[in-house]
Design an enzyme around this catalytic site. Structure first.
Site, PDB file in Angstrom:
ATOM      1  N   TYR A  59     -17.013 -48.648 -30.929  1.00 17.91           N
ATOM      2  CA  TYR A  59     -16.056 -49.587 -31.519  1.00 17.91           C
ATOM      3  C   TYR A  59     -16.690 -50.363 -32.669  1.00 17.91           C
ATOM      4  CZ  TYR A  59     -12.514 -53.277 -31.758  1.00 17.91           C
ATOM      5  OH  TYR A  59     -11.541 -54.153 -32.181  1.00 17.91           O
TER       6      TYR A  59
ATOM      7  N   GLN B 114     -22.061 -68.480 -22.265  1.00 22.52           N
ATOM      8  CA  GLN B 114     -21.796 -67.814 -23.534  1.00 22.52           C
ATOM      9  C   GLN B 114     -20.462 -68.321 -24.093  1.00 22.52           C
ATOM     10  OE1 GLN B 114     -21.869 -66.451 -20.516  1.00 22.52           O
ATOM     11  NE2 GLN B 114     -20.586 -64.627 -20.318  1.00 22.52           N
TER      12      GLN B 114
ATOM     13  N   ARG C 208     -19.986 -66.814 -30.282  1.00 19.24           N
ATOM     14  CA  ARG C 208     -19.022 -66.199 -31.189  1.00 19.24           C
ATOM     15  C   ARG C 208     -18.105 -67.298 -31.721  1.00 19.24           C
ATOM     16  NH1 ARG C 208     -17.244 -61.066 -30.964  1.00 19.24           N
ATOM     17  NH2 ARG C 208     -19.413 -60.428 -30.988  1.00 19.24           N
TER      18      ARG C 208
END
Length: 345
Positions: free
Chosen positions: A158, A222, A290
């Site tokens: 991906y 995270q 992220r």
């Protein structure tokens, strides 16, 4: 040359029966466009398109973009103004189910749709991903960051497929063959997510609703940044319509960053759930942080997300509550768990 005409436009949406694609079709139809949806129905769902059963401006073509494109598109003299390439499984258990097909969808499919755009004089948008940044060493991630991707890891089909697709689109731009733009999509959520797609928002909601333990991978510290689907679709529309000369890819995502543990607490509070939280090892190559730098989208598109996390989660939870009977069926979660144990999630 780009096709320019007045009146209602015609837009092709590859992957239009999927989560994001179906919402984009909704928006384009609402804006008065004629929409041609191409989908192989591997991860797209017919129920996402039921609202178009009697819509004369909507056409569904069941086809796979790694195969030669249907002649009703390539040989037709009918104009096409815009092509949105959203065709590719985007959740780990789905894209890992057929990794070669995932890679070919990004590379061969993008190549073919760029050719269609060139032949029709259509503007083109590639739905790329924040996964091109891999497990980033730069935070937040600006579009100038080249990423930290494992090219042979379990997510590479991906990640690297999208990086190759960006290269193809960028070459077409430099050669002035196609007026193309690239959207790097960060975590998106909302109604029509599949309960078995392995994404953290749907996983947590579905586990809480079904009374099962909520699984957190690693420490849960995270971080992710979650963008509600209507905000993302607005970004697509603005990016496709932008007449400014763009400097390259554009991040589309919500810069509000929170930990997975914080997300779990919000969902449990909203649903009134008392599920037990269990932990499992962090998957291979899972990003630690992220968060998008959205300076470009603000500058060139005048775009920033407007839907709060609380409002977006409320709408998403309501969607799954309506379908809560389906969440008690074990096969879907079993598939996700198998993917997790294999290090794919």
């Amino acid at each position: 040359m780009r096709n320019v005409r007045t009146g209602g436009k015609t837009a092709v949406v590859a992957g239009g029966a999927g989560f994001l694609g179906s919402h984009l079709c909704d928006r384009l139809i609402a804006d008065g466009a004629r929409v041609i949806c191409i989908d192989n129905m591997l991860t797209g769902r017919p129920e996402n398109l039921r609202q178009f059963e009697r819509e004369p401006r909507f056409t569904l073509i069941e086809a796979d973009i790694i195969d030669p494109l249907p002649q009703r598109l390539t040989a037709s003299r009918d104009p096409i103004d815009e092509i949105f390439n959203l065709a590719c499984a985007a959740s780990p258990p789905h894209y890992q189910a057929a990794p070669e097909h995932t890679m070919l969808t990004s590379v061969v499919g993008t190549h073919q749709l760029l050719g269609l755009a060139a032949g029709k004089g259509a503007r083109f948008m590639l739905a790329s991903t924040s996964e091109v940044y891999g497990d980033p060493d730069v935070h937040p991630q600006p579009e100038t960051y080249r990423g930290n991707v494992n090219p042979i890891g379990p997510r590479a089909c991906y990640d690297e497929g999208k990086r190759a697709a960006e290269s193809l689109a960028s070459d077409a731009i430099r050669a002035r063959r196609v007026d193309a733009r690239i959207a790097r999509i960060f975590n998106t959520y909302g109604p029509r997510m599949q309960p078995d797609d392995g994404r953290v928002v749907s996983n947590v909601i579905c586990q809480a609703l079904s009374g099962r333990d909520i699984t957190v991978y690693g420490s849960g510290e995270q971080t992710r940044s979650f963008c509600y689907v209507s905000d993302l679709i607005e970004g697509f529309i603005r990016l496709m319509a932008c007449e400014k000369e763009l400097p390259g890819p554009i991040n589309l995502g919500n810069p509000q960053e929170l930990t997975v543990n914080e997300l779990v607490r919000l969902v449990m509070a909203h649903l009134g759930a008392d599920s037990t939280v269990t932990t499992k090892p962090l998957p291979v190559d899972d990003p630690r942080r992220r968060r998008p730098d959205i300076t470009r989208s603000q500058t060139y598109l005048g775009w920033s997300p407007t839907v709060t996390l609380e409002a977006g989660l409320a709408a998403t939870c309501a969607y799954f509550v309506e379908r809560s009977a389906d969440l008690r069926k074990p096969p879907a979660e079993a598939a996700v768990n198998d993917a997790v144990e294999a290090g794919l999630l």
